[in-house]
Scaffold this active site. Structure first.
Site, PDB file in Angstrom:
ATOM      1  N   HIS A  26      -6.870  -5.809   2.270  1.00  0.00           N
ATOM      2  CA  HIS A  26      -5.735  -5.277   3.017  1.00  0.00           C
ATOM      3  C   HIS A  26      -5.177  -6.346   3.956  1.00  0.00           C
ATOM      4  O   HIS A  26      -5.932  -6.920   4.755  1.00  0.00           O
ATOM      5  CB  HIS A  26      -6.164  -4.087   3.891  1.00  0.00           C
ATOM      6  N   HIS A  34     -10.157  -5.107  -3.340  1.00  0.00           N
ATOM      7  CA  HIS A  34      -8.823  -5.355  -2.796  1.00  0.00           C
ATOM      8  C   HIS A  34      -8.927  -5.719  -1.332  1.00  0.00           C
ATOM      9  O   HIS A  34      -9.802  -5.249  -0.611  1.00  0.00           O
ATOM     10  CB  HIS A  34      -7.882  -4.170  -3.011  1.00  0.00           C
ATOM     11  N   ASN A  53     -12.775  -3.292   2.647  1.00  0.00           N
ATOM     12  CA  ASN A  53     -13.672  -2.154   2.777  1.00  0.00           C
ATOM     13  C   ASN A  53     -14.639  -2.190   1.602  1.00  0.00           C
ATOM     14  O   ASN A  53     -14.226  -2.375   0.458  1.00  0.00           O
ATOM     15  CB  ASN A  53     -12.884  -0.839   2.731  1.00  0.00           C
ATOM     16  N   GLU A  70     -11.621   3.192  -0.973  1.00  0.00           N
ATOM     17  CA  GLU A  70     -11.119   4.370  -1.676  1.00  0.00           C
ATOM     18  C   GLU A  70     -10.860   4.132  -3.156  1.00  0.00           C
ATOM     19  O   GLU A  70     -10.785   5.087  -3.920  1.00  0.00           O
ATOM     20  CB  GLU A  70      -9.862   4.900  -0.983  1.00  0.00           C
ATOM     21  N   VAL A  71     -10.669   2.887  -3.552  1.00  0.00           N
ATOM     22  CA  VAL A  71     -10.501   2.556  -4.978  1.00  0.00           C
ATOM     23  C   VAL A  71     -11.572   1.519  -5.320  1.00  0.00           C
ATOM     24  O   VAL A  71     -11.664   0.485  -4.651  1.00  0.00           O
ATOM     25  CB  VAL A  71      -9.096   1.984  -5.266  1.00  0.00           C
ATOM     26  N   ASP A 125       0.853  -1.192   0.000  1.00  0.00           N
ATOM     27  CA  ASP A 125       0.000   0.000   0.000  1.00  0.00           C
ATOM     28  C   ASP A 125       0.893   1.248   0.000  1.00  0.00           C
ATOM     29  O   ASP A 125       1.887   1.295   0.726  1.00  0.00           O
ATOM     30  CB  ASP A 125      -0.895  -0.018   1.252  1.00  0.00           C
ATOM     31  N   ILE A 126       0.557   2.251  -0.811  1.00  0.00           N
ATOM     32  CA  ILE A 126       1.417   3.446  -0.869  1.00  0.00           C
ATOM     33  C   ILE A 126       1.245   4.334   0.359  1.00  0.00           C
ATOM     34  O   ILE A 126       2.069   5.210   0.604  1.00  0.00           O
ATOM     35  CB  ILE A 126       1.196   4.293  -2.146  1.00  0.00           C
TER      36      ILE A 126
END
Lengths: 115, 115
Positions: B103, B101, B88, B96-97, B31-32
């Site tokens: 985490h 995905h 999420n 958020e995207v 994750d960035i």
């Protein structure tokens, strides 16, 4: 089934727990210490202690846990606004019962980071 | 593939992202904006916006996302101490995207509640 496991007792129906969902492999029930207006646990009947203990043959079972969480979110009317799904694994993951379970959390804005 | 989706570009290898894992269906990368010493995203190459968009035929794929998270946790040496896995879904879930995905968070004590 593990004799001294609380979630084995619950999934076997020995604790008079009210299930919001049940099929041959899984049950779902409300968390007794809710952290959100909707806080439901999705739990396999099979005793798998943690994510670390998943076998290759458990891939469909764990995928089904996610699918059932999605279905319950819809039934609870939180699907469109959104929700969070969480697996805690082990001590630093915050796992409190050593029987695999998925938390469905919603009904409020979930914050970041996730703990 | 969705043309304007960041994670479609990343999973297609168009962003020079360093993958910690890749197979025909999934990739994983850091994750960035890491929220823990280990914070890795497990992402399907197929464009599925959210958990709400999973089809019945995606059960194995989403199960594989969990299996790969388990494998990466071991490779990152956080399997025994523990870690957290988080999906999420939607705005109130903190997504958020809009490309599915998972985490993987670890390397520190995860707190409760999970956000």
């Amino acid at each position: 089934m593990s004799d001294d496991c609380l979630f084995c007792k619950i999934t076997a129906g020995k604790m008079d727990t009210e299930f919001v969902y049940e099929d041959s492999d899984l049950v779902a029930f409300k968390d007794i210490n809710p952290m959100a207006p909707v806080h439901i646990l999705i739990v396999p009947k099979k005793h798998i202690p943690t994510i670390n203990d998943l076998k290759k043959t458990d891939t469909v079972l764990v995928g089904e846990m996610i699918q059932i969480a999605k279905r319950i979110a819809k039934e609870q009317n939180i699907a469109d606004e959104g929700y969070r799904l969480v697996f805690n694994c082990g001590k630093m993951g915050g796992q409190e019962v050593d029987h695999l379970h998925l938390h469905l959390l919603g009904g409020r804005q979930m914050k970041w980071p996730a703990g």
